[in-house]
Write a protein that holds these residues in place. Structure first.
Motif, short mmCIF file in Angstrom:
data_model
loop_
_atom_site.label_atom_id
_atom_site.label_comp_id
_atom_site.label_asym_id
_atom_site.label_seq_id
_atom_site.Cartn_x
_atom_site.Cartn_y
_atom_site.Cartn_z
N ASP A 90 0.84 -1.19 0.00
CA ASP A 90 0.00 0.00 0.00
C ASP A 90 0.88 1.24 0.00
O ASP A 90 1.89 1.28 0.70
CB ASP A 90 -0.91 0.04 1.23
CG ASP A 90 -1.96 -1.05 1.22
OD1 ASP A 90 -2.51 -1.31 0.13
OD2 ASP A 90 -2.23 -1.64 2.27
N VAL A 101 0.42 5.38 0.59
CA VAL A 101 -0.50 6.43 1.02
C VAL A 101 0.22 7.76 0.92
O VAL A 101 1.31 7.93 1.48
CB VAL A 101 -0.99 6.19 2.47
CG1 VAL A 101 -1.89 7.32 2.91
CG2 VAL A 101 -1.69 4.86 2.59
N ALA A 130 0.00 11.56 1.99
CA ALA A 130 -0.70 12.37 2.99
C ALA A 130 0.00 13.69 3.18
O ALA A 130 1.22 13.80 3.01
CB ALA A 130 -0.75 11.62 4.31
N PRO A 133 -4.63 11.64 4.99
CA PRO A 133 -4.41 10.84 3.77
C PRO A 133 -5.22 11.38 2.60
O PRO A 133 -6.43 11.59 2.71
CB PRO A 133 -4.89 9.44 4.18
CG PRO A 133 -5.58 9.57 5.47
CD PRO A 133 -5.28 10.90 6.05
N VAL A 140 -4.37 10.26 -0.98
CA VAL A 140 -4.41 9.24 -2.02
C VAL A 140 -3.90 7.93 -1.44
O VAL A 140 -2.89 7.91 -0.74
CB VAL A 140 -3.54 9.64 -3.24
CG1 VAL A 140 -3.53 8.54 -4.29
CG2 VAL A 140 -4.01 10.95 -3.82
N ARG A 141 -4.60 6.85 -1.72
CA ARG A 141 -4.16 5.52 -1.29
C ARG A 141 -4.15 4.61 -2.51
O ARG A 141 -5.14 4.51 -3.24
CB ARG A 141 -5.07 4.95 -0.23
CG ARG A 141 -4.64 3.57 0.18
CD ARG A 141 -5.53 2.97 1.23
NE ARG A 141 -5.04 1.64 1.55
CZ ARG A 141 -5.67 0.82 2.33
NH1 ARG A 141 -6.81 1.15 2.88
NH2 ARG A 141 -5.18 -0.37 2.56
N SER A 158 -3.39 0.65 -3.61
CA SER A 158 -3.14 -0.75 -3.22
C SER A 158 -2.53 -1.46 -4.40
O SER A 158 -3.10 -1.46 -5.50
CB SER A 158 -4.44 -1.43 -2.80
OG SER A 158 -4.95 -0.84 -1.63
#
Length: 74
Positions: A38, A40, A42, A47, A49-50, A52
């Motif tokens: 993941d 992230v 921030a 946060p 945008v994340r 995966s």
């Protein structure tokens, strides 16, 4: 000459330890490996945008049938 618990003497203690890269790559391609992670982004601990990430690394062989019903594009 003394031998430690790993079976190496003093001359071999500073050499490379483990499996050569070619053997490791051969084993990974033969069995396959899944890589997940993941990311992230921030700002000020908020946060924004994340992402995966999931990847499957494996070799393809014509003699092994596809795991899906229609045989797939391979």
């Amino acid at each position: 000459m003394t031998i430690d618990a790993w079976g190496t003497g003093p001359a071999e203690a500073h050499g490379p330890i483990g499996v050569p890269l070619v053997d490791l790559l051969d084993r990974v391609l033969a069995t396959g490996v899944v890589i997940s992670g993941d990311v992230v982004i921030a700002i000020a601990e908020v946060p924004l945008v994340r992402l995966s990430l999931h990847a499957l690394l494996s070799s393809v062989n014509e003699r092994v049938p596809a795991p899906w019903a229609d045989g797939g594009p391979l």
